[in-house]
Design a protein around this motif. Sequence first.
Motif, PDB file in Angstrom:
ATOM      1  N   ARG A  73      17.763   8.314  21.464  1.00  0.00           N
ATOM      2  CA  ARG A  73      18.607   8.073  20.053  1.00  0.00           C
ATOM      3  C   ARG A  73      19.385   8.079  20.573  1.00  0.00           C
ATOM      4  NH1 ARG A  73      17.667  13.872  17.265  1.00  0.00           N
ATOM      5  NH2 ARG A  73      17.423  13.008  15.480  1.00  0.00           N
ATOM      6  N   ARG A 117      31.744   5.307  13.501  1.00  0.00           N
ATOM      7  CA  ARG A 117      30.928   5.761  13.931  1.00  0.00           C
ATOM      8  C   ARG A 117      29.408   4.656  14.560  1.00  0.00           C
ATOM      9  NH1 ARG A 117      26.541   9.639  11.662  1.00  0.00           N
ATOM     10  NH2 ARG A 117      26.334   8.380   9.570  1.00  0.00           N
ATOM     11  N   PRO A 160      25.640   4.820  14.633  1.00  0.00           N
ATOM     12  CA  PRO A 160      24.770   5.128  13.647  1.00  0.00           C
ATOM     13  C   PRO A 160      24.136   6.981  14.743  1.00  0.00           C
ATOM     14  CG  PRO A 160      24.660   3.427  14.502  1.00  0.00           C
ATOM     15  CD  PRO A 160      25.461   3.722  14.992  1.00  0.00           C
ATOM     16  N   ARG A 161      22.995   7.938  13.854  1.00  0.00           N
ATOM     17  CA  ARG A 161      22.196   8.762  14.284  1.00  0.00           C
ATOM     18  C   ARG A 161      20.861   8.296  13.913  1.00  0.00           C
ATOM     19  NH1 ARG A 161      23.514  14.017  11.020  1.00  0.00           N
ATOM     20  NH2 ARG A 161      22.155  13.023  10.445  1.00  0.00           N
ATOM     21  N   LEU A 162      19.920   8.596  15.331  1.00  0.00           N
ATOM     22  CA  LEU A 162      19.034   7.850  15.530  1.00  0.00           C
ATOM     23  C   LEU A 162      18.009   8.964  15.682  1.00  0.00           C
ATOM     24  CD1 LEU A 162      19.201   4.854  17.552  1.00  0.00           C
ATOM     25  CD2 LEU A 162      18.163   5.161  15.573  1.00  0.00           C
ATOM     26  N   PRO A 178      15.889   2.826   9.421  1.00  0.00           N
ATOM     27  CA  PRO A 178      15.412   3.331  10.816  1.00  0.00           C
ATOM     28  C   PRO A 178      14.166   3.792  10.747  1.00  0.00           C
ATOM     29  CG  PRO A 178      15.944   5.132   9.285  1.00  0.00           C
ATOM     30  CD  PRO A 178      16.064   3.943   8.162  1.00  0.00           C
ATOM     31  N   ASP A 179      12.961   3.371  10.364  1.00  0.00           N
ATOM     32  CA  ASP A 179      11.296   4.487  10.947  1.00  0.00           C
ATOM     33  C   ASP A 179      11.328   3.467  11.570  1.00  0.00           C
ATOM     34  OD1 ASP A 179       9.010   5.208  10.649  1.00  0.00           O
ATOM     35  OD2 ASP A 179       9.365   6.572   9.482  1.00  0.00           O
ATOM     36  N   ASN A 209      17.984  17.837  12.171  1.00  0.00           N
ATOM     37  CA  ASN A 209      18.169  16.072  11.528  1.00  0.00           C
ATOM     38  C   ASN A 209      17.323  15.060  11.550  1.00  0.00           C
ATOM     39  OD1 ASN A 209      21.177  16.574  11.246  1.00  0.00           O
ATOM     40  ND2 ASN A 209      21.188  16.316  14.116  1.00  0.00           N
ATOM     41  N   ASP A 247      19.206   8.572  10.849  1.00  0.00           N
ATOM     42  CA  ASP A 247      20.462   8.010   9.182  1.00  0.00           C
ATOM     43  C   ASP A 247      19.575   7.088   8.493  1.00  0.00           C
ATOM     44  OD1 ASP A 247      22.506   9.375   9.226  1.00  0.00           O
ATOM     45  OD2 ASP A 247      23.869   7.839  10.502  1.00  0.00           O
ATOM     46  N   ALA A 285      12.049  10.935  16.057  1.00  0.00           N
ATOM     47  CA  ALA A 285      13.050  10.965  15.566  1.00  0.00           C
ATOM     48  C   ALA A 285      13.873  12.132  14.355  1.00  0.00           C
ATOM     49  CB  ALA A 285      12.872  10.010  14.790  1.00  0.00           C
ATOM     50  N   LEU A 286      13.359  12.811  14.140  1.00  0.00           N
ATOM     51  CA  LEU A 286      13.088  14.373  13.289  1.00  0.00           C
ATOM     52  C   LEU A 286      13.278  14.959  14.398  1.00  0.00           C
ATOM     53  CD1 LEU A 286      10.746  13.936  10.680  1.00  0.00           C
ATOM     54  CD2 LEU A 286      13.253  12.700  10.653  1.00  0.00           C
TER      55      LEU A 286
END
Lengths: 272, 335
Positions: free
Chosen positions: B87, B331, B333-335, B276-277, A97, A100, B221-222
Amino acid sequence: MSEFEHDRAQRATLEASGIAMDYGHRRVIERLDLRLPEGKVTAIVGPNGCGKSTLLAGLARLHAPSAGVILLDGEPIYSLAPRDVARRLALLPQEANAPDGLTVLELVQFGRQPHQGWLRQWSEEDQRVLDAAIRAADLVELADRPLESMSGGQRQRAWLAMAIAQTTPLLLLDEPTSALDLGHQIEVFELIRSLSEEGGKTVVMVVHDLVSACRYADHLVAMLDGRIVAEGTPTEVVTPELVRELYGIDCRLVIDPLSNSPILTEIRRCRS
Amino acid sequence: MSAATGSVRFTRGLGFSLLALGVALCASLALGAGDVTPLQVLRWALGDDDGNVGFVVTELRLPRSCVGIVVGAALGVAGNLLQTVTRNPLAEPDLLGVSAASTTAVVIAILLGASVTTLQVWVAVLGAMCGCALVLAAARLRGVGDDPIRLILAGAALKGVLTALVSLVLLVDQRSADEIRFWTIGALAGRGYGELLGVAAPLLLGVLLVAYLSRPLAALALGERVASGLGHRPRLTRWLTLLAVALLSGVAVALAGPIAFFGLVVPVLARALVGPDIRRTLPLCVLLGPAVLLAADVVARLLVRPSELPLGVVTAVIGAPVLVAVVRAHRLPRL
């Protein structure tokens, strides 16, 4: 010059000898030996819960075996530094994953991390490898797109490009096509094939679908209950008896005249 | 195909943040609760000194602004680190009770008789460390796939208990009440170079840690397995990150007390500007944190002139709507 930056002269061997692996108190793998053929695509197949993903995690230095040893180039992999391993072995876990907004280019850049350090920042060599990896995965037009805006197949190709940028002789993949439809599956499998054929990489992948495994792998490892029950080329290994043992189904096998790989027909559940 | 879009965006974000920090710093030097007006400050800057103005700017407003810069940068970075390692876009030192734990530790130290600033910093860091450990244990964090709201609830519970504890001390011990009251809500008033010197060591340690951590954190983060595959040690990275958060939150608390919501707002801004980085958002937080903090401090000085509001009140008023907005976003945000 090939698009694949991996140096053909560079080889790495990976083997497991007498390993046992546990999850908590449950023994998942029992006394297993495996040597991966160099420069070939190996597929590990078997029913759910047979230990194939656990084996891959063991080979990838993610989950240490409780007995036996896994050797990378003859050295015990769990006593090597993680970064040292990452320069020889790239891993694509299941359901990777990305946060975003991350673009393809940014993702692929991560593949260079094992080669960087405090003093060694982004170099021309890194840029060259990055461009080649993106070309190899056919993502040139998509390089600046955020991952979440792409199709499943494109996204998986981007993750593969990251692994390509790692320029390792070994590539380990955990169900690389699990969430993809048929078209996208083929798109990803063909890229994996070319990594082995043109890039000379040794590829190991856990694959759910036996027919795809036969079609795209040179070497098949069939697992059941934490053991290897059959190993060899798909045509040697896959028999109606093996299919029954693994999945509890009866079938007939025909050889696809074009790809020369076995196809299952007349599939139905075992009556016995 | 090039790295252009990303780096152009980064350069733009960096430029914007620098500009914002410059404006905030000028405002912080030119505006105050006292009588010295911006016009007088301008004249002084051009060499027309009438004595008093120079004193107010260099002896009062400048040191205070420097403290604001350090506190803002420390909290902005700590918030960013916490959000990345959990996260969780809602994580930040104040909401998770880390600042409260740090404050409580200082209050206990004062009760026991400690009064030296240098000691208080390490006590604050230690408290922040305990806070991190407690709240993460309470939420049973494993780093991936955790419910963001649950972590915040654990933090709210921790913060509630600790705030009650400090209030109790305030009620019971009249002698140190005045000294302690400062620690219950964040403020920059009356802080200067001496305090800055006192926090130099933990600050430097924190900065070095962050410099080392930016790359492994970006990989984390991955996902944990991907980070391992890239040659990182996720567990070690996570522990060192919490240590850095504790150091930076401890520094901020030792300098200015607990400042509400601040670590939430700054990373949200940074991500909106450069994506996001974490290797891009961290430098941005270093600039944006002080910019936002100084701006809030200027507001704190001006709203109730000639008196001042505590800074923590202003940041809470600004930050609470941001929290609501983040939670209410379509929603998280995905971290």
